[in-house]
Scaffold this motif. Structure first.
Motif, short mmCIF file in Angstrom:
data_model
loop_
_atom_site.label_atom_id
_atom_site.label_comp_id
_atom_site.label_asym_id
_atom_site.label_seq_id
_atom_site.Cartn_x
_atom_site.Cartn_y
_atom_site.Cartn_z
N PHE A 155 0.32 27.06 26.07
CA PHE A 155 0.49 28.44 25.63
C PHE A 155 1.29 29.18 26.69
O PHE A 155 1.00 29.07 27.90
N VAL A 156 2.30 29.92 26.26
CA VAL A 156 3.18 30.65 27.16
C VAL A 156 3.14 32.13 26.84
O VAL A 156 3.35 32.53 25.68
N ILE A 157 2.87 32.95 27.85
CA ILE A 157 3.03 34.40 27.72
C ILE A 157 4.43 34.72 28.23
O ILE A 157 4.72 34.49 29.41
N PRO A 158 5.33 35.18 27.36
CA PRO A 158 6.74 35.34 27.75
C PRO A 158 6.92 36.20 29.00
O PRO A 158 6.17 37.16 29.23
N PRO A 200 -4.64 32.33 33.64
CA PRO A 200 -5.24 33.30 34.57
C PRO A 200 -4.95 34.74 34.19
O PRO A 200 -3.98 35.04 33.47
N ASP A 201 -5.78 35.65 34.69
CA ASP A 201 -5.62 37.07 34.37
C ASP A 201 -4.25 37.60 34.78
O ASP A 201 -3.73 38.53 34.17
N SER A 202 -3.67 37.02 35.84
CA SER A 202 -2.35 37.47 36.29
C SER A 202 -1.29 37.26 35.20
O SER A 202 -0.34 38.04 35.08
N TYR A 215 -2.09 37.25 31.89
CA TYR A 215 -2.45 38.19 30.82
C TYR A 215 -2.08 39.63 31.15
O TYR A 215 -2.08 40.49 30.27
N ALA A 216 -1.75 39.89 32.41
CA ALA A 216 -1.34 41.25 32.79
C ALA A 216 -0.06 41.66 32.06
O ALA A 216 0.23 42.86 31.93
N ARG A 217 0.70 40.68 31.56
CA ARG A 217 1.94 40.98 30.82
C ARG A 217 1.67 41.26 29.34
O ARG A 217 2.60 41.56 28.59
N ALA A 218 0.42 41.14 28.93
CA ALA A 218 0.05 41.39 27.53
C ALA A 218 -0.52 42.80 27.40
O ALA A 218 -1.54 43.12 28.01
N LYS A 219 0.14 43.63 26.62
CA LYS A 219 -0.21 45.05 26.54
C LYS A 219 -0.81 45.41 25.18
O LYS A 219 -0.48 44.82 24.16
N SER A 220 -1.67 46.41 25.19
CA SER A 220 -2.16 47.01 23.95
C SER A 220 -1.15 48.06 23.52
O SER A 220 -0.53 48.73 24.35
#
Length: 335
Positions: free
Chosen positions: A239-242, A304-306, A308-313
């Motif tokens: 899984f990749v968070i862009p 890691p949470d670091s 997910y920091a790029r994922a915004k509401s």
């Protein structure tokens, strides 16, 4: 009886037999597919704990709402499961009636309709679900812009953003990450045009199996589906968070207006928000709607949470208002 009539009678009986399970169901939930969000486990738990039969259903959010509206005069479905923007549309089109499940008060205000027309049961983070073995030795893409490179020609898929909730979420995520806003979907339109030139695949239905098989090496999808594949399927998945960022998206349930099995449907909705129900979602790598702790064994499997920091509401109310304008542009300029 003539052979032709006998054959017709047998065929009619066979069709009746096939149709019986749907009519015999205790509760009908539209858009509860077994391969999505591990509804398979939830449906089994509902059967075991509530003695309620609820068959799976392979619609997407837009198709579920369309069927509920088509059946408005004589409802068949009891519960609708939608991406939040379609939950808002369902309320606006008088397709739902209010019901506040047990646990409703523990769901954040931004994740529920104040009057109970819909409420979040879980959320996911949009990113790239990648079958590394199907990349043919190419590197795992890390950014939205990577996907338009010739290296990934014919390898990228996304669900139809004019129909499926996850498709529109992908459009919102890419648009915001590439400099757009709820007033300007130009960056997303340009991005999808580039993907089309790169032979992107655009299915309408959940495509988990196609990624697992390697037919679709890269899919815009949620973390929970990618983690499910990584930890339960044979293969090499990621899984990749862009790198440019992404969004978090809530999924909601609502009680169909004049639902034929209303009392049992309410019990199911209570169960989805119960401690046990919410824990089942976390076992499928979903973020629960109520503030329950993720089991350590599950949390250890997330990025890691670091990351997910790029994922915004985002304000999905505004995005819902912008959806038709985006869809019209996409149909006119991309498809």
């Amino acid at each position: 009886m003539k052979p032709s009539r006998l054959l017709f009678a047998i065929s009619a009986l066979a069709l009746t037999a096939i149709a019986q399970p749907a009519r015999a169901a205790d509760v009908i939930c539209y858009n509860c597919p077994p391969e999505w969000a591990d509804w398979a486990s939830m449906i089994k738990a509902v059967k075991a704990d509530l003695a309620i039969d609820m068959p799976h259903d392979n619609k997407n959010s837009g198709q579920a709402l369309a069927q509920i509206l088509a059946e408005k005069a004589n409802p068949v479905g009891d519960i609708g499961y939608f991406g939040v923007t379609f939950g808002m549309k369902a309320k606006a089109q008088d397709a739902l009636e209010p019901y506040k499940p047990a646990g409703f008060d523990q769901v954040d205000a931004g994740l529920k309709d104040a009057d109970g027309y819909w409420t979040t049961i879980h959320s996911g983070t949009l990113g790239f679900f990648v079958n590394k073995d199907a990349l043919g030795g190419k590197p795992v893409p890390k950014c939205w812009k990577d996907l338009t490179k010739p290296d990934y020609k014919g390898m990228v898929g996304y669900l139809d953003p004019t129909s499926a909730a996850v498709g529109y979420v992908g459009a919102v995520a890419a648009n915001l990450a590439l400099g757009g806003s709820d007033q300007d979907f130009g960056p997303a339109i340009a991005f999808f045009k580039d993907l089309k030139k790169n032979d992107a695949m655009v299915p309408k239905q959940t495509s988990y199996a196609r990624v697992v098989s390697g037919e679709m090496p890269i899919l815009f999808d949620y973390d929970f589906n990618a983690y499910r594949a990584k930890y339960s399927e044979k293969g090499n998945f990621e899984f990749v968070i862009p790198c440019e960022g992404t969004v978090v998206f809530p999924y909601v349930v609502g009680l169909v207006k004049n639902a034929p099995h209303k009392d049992k449907a309410k019990k199911v909705m209570d169960y989805l928000l119960s401690d046990k129900g919410q824990a089942i979602w976390t076992n499928a790598y979903l973020r629960p709607a109520r503030k329950i702790d993720l089991p350590e064994a599950v949390k250890a499997k997330f990025l890691p949470d670091s990351e997910y920091a790029r994922a915004k509401s985002v304000d999905w109310g505004k995005m819902e208002l912008a959806q038709k304008g985006f869809s019209d542009r996409y149909l006119a300029e991309v498809r």
